[in-house]
Design a protein around this motif. Structure first.
Motif, mmCIF file in Angstrom:
data_model
loop_
_atom_site.group_PDB
_atom_site.id
_atom_site.type_symbol
_atom_site.label_atom_id
_atom_site.label_comp_id
_atom_site.label_asym_id
_atom_site.label_seq_id
_atom_site.Cartn_x
_atom_site.Cartn_y
_atom_site.Cartn_z
ATOM 1 N N GLY A 9 1.483 -1.099 0.094
ATOM 2 C CA GLY A 9 0.025 0.093 -0.278
ATOM 3 C C GLY A 9 0.917 1.286 0.280
ATOM 4 N N VAL A 10 0.351 3.063 0.368
ATOM 5 C CA VAL A 10 1.246 4.039 0.108
ATOM 6 C C VAL A 10 1.492 3.829 1.645
ATOM 7 N N PHE A 11 2.678 4.519 1.615
ATOM 8 C CA PHE A 11 3.354 4.582 3.451
ATOM 9 C C PHE A 11 3.946 6.024 3.012
ATOM 10 N N ARG A 42 -2.001 3.203 4.059
ATOM 11 C CA ARG A 42 -1.518 2.189 5.229
ATOM 12 C C ARG A 42 -1.146 2.372 6.364
ATOM 13 N N GLY A 43 0.330 3.421 6.423
ATOM 14 C CA GLY A 43 0.767 3.644 7.556
ATOM 15 C C GLY A 43 1.803 5.100 7.385
ATOM 16 N N ILE A 208 6.070 3.997 0.034
ATOM 17 C CA ILE A 208 6.568 4.693 0.595
ATOM 18 C C ILE A 208 6.645 6.157 -0.756
ATOM 19 N N ALA A 209 6.019 7.182 0.185
ATOM 20 C CA ALA A 209 5.466 9.071 -1.005
ATOM 21 C C ALA A 209 5.617 9.418 -0.593
ATOM 22 N N PRO A 216 -2.582 12.928 -1.169
ATOM 23 C CA PRO A 216 -3.632 12.046 -0.763
ATOM 24 C C PRO A 216 -4.040 10.509 -1.168
ATOM 25 N N ALA A 217 -5.288 11.646 -1.572
ATOM 26 C CA ALA A 217 -6.038 10.884 -2.807
ATOM 27 C C ALA A 217 -5.637 10.463 -4.108
#
Length: 301
Positions: A9-11, A42-43, A208-209, A216-217
């Motif tokens: 996912g996206v962290f 996700r975190g 990891i963005a 974020p969306a």
């Protein structure tokens, strides 16, 4: 049996917010992390390169982790573990565990870099300091230490709690090689924003963005489309996003991303020295990119 993908996912590599006096703005930090989680992250990954971890004192780092763990409840907080010394990194890793972090992103030592024997000893000491799942952070551009695929495989073979690699070499061929070679329990994560689509196509399962701090969306939607193989939709969104994502790749990426946060109403451009705020002409360039993106904002369905 295949272990579940803990780092899928996206962290967000969350930025560290500062007051005008240079102290950490814990109230904004709490709200900002919660906002990005509500948008599908996700975190949270604090204390990394974008988080200005190398300008923070150890006590400030621990206080940041306490704030985030308290703010996010069961959501994973995965701090960057970096230090000038191996002893300092081990101490921070154990402090992160003790305050309730669910994993660690382990960096090579700040400033000093050498051969694989020394770097392996440092990484092994930090990885084995706790039982927490670990992301290995490879960023040779920033840290002058390049963990080659053979090095990463060696660490993963020696330490079962190595569960992911954040690959930030900006070489998509490296990502392809890692995806083909990593054991099933070790995930590949994109660490450079403007290689997200290429990284997912190469086999990455996490991101990891950086620009997620302002968008974020859009970040979560792009990642989900790419992972689902919906390439036409992902490519359209990616092309819109790329002028912003490319701000993640230069020396002043921290200042640039924080300026985007300020322009979009999601943070302050305040940074900590030796970084300085952007010059007026640089601010104007960022503002133009943000305004152009706003004028072409895609519908997220």
């Amino acid at each position: 049996m295949t272990q579940p993908k803990f780092f899928e996912g996206v962290f967000p590599a969350i930025t560290t917010p500062f007051h005008q006096d240079g102290s950490v703005d814990h109230a904004f930090l709490r709200d900002h992390a919660r906002w990005m989680m509500r948008e599908g992250s996700r975190g949270i990954v604090p204390l990394g390169s974008l988080g200005e971890g190398n300008t923070l004192e150890e006590s400030e780092k621990i206080a940041i982790l306490e704030t985030l763990v308290d703010a996010l409840g069961d959501a994973p907080v995965i701090p960057g573990i970096g230090s000038l010394s191996t002893q300092g990194a081990v101490r921070l890793a154990r402090a992160a565990r003790d305050v309730g972090c669910q994993g660690l992103m382990v960096l090579p030592p700040y400033v000093y870099t050498s051969d694989w024997r020394e770097m392996k000893a440092h990484m092994a000491a930090v990885i084995s300091a706790t039982e927490l799942p670990v992301i290995l952070y490879n960023n040779p551009i920033a840290y002058r230490t390049d963990f080659l695929p053979a090095h990463i495989l060696e660490l993963a073979g020696d330490h079962p709690n190595v569960r992911a690699v954040k690959e930030s070499s900006a070489d998509v061929r490296r990502a392809t090689a890692l995806a083909a070679a990593l054991p099933a329990h070790v995930e590949l994560m994109v660490g450079v924003d403007d290689l997200l689509l290429e990284g997912v196509l190469a086999g990455a399962t996490g991101w990891i963005a950086g620009l997620v701090n302002a968008y974020p969306a859009e970040s979560v939607r792009l990642f989900d489309l790419a992972r689902a193989g919906r390439l036409a939709e992902a490519t359209e969104l990616y092309r819109w996003f790329l002028p912003l994502l490319r701000l993640d790749t230069g020396i002043k990426f921290v200042q640039l991303i924080k300026q985007v946060q300020e322009e979009t109403g999601h943070g302050s451009a305040q940074v900590r020295a030796p970084r300085l705020s952007l010059a007026p002409e640089e601010i104007g360039e960022v503002r133009q990119i943000v305004q152009q993106a706003a004028a072409r904002q895609p519908a997220l369905v």
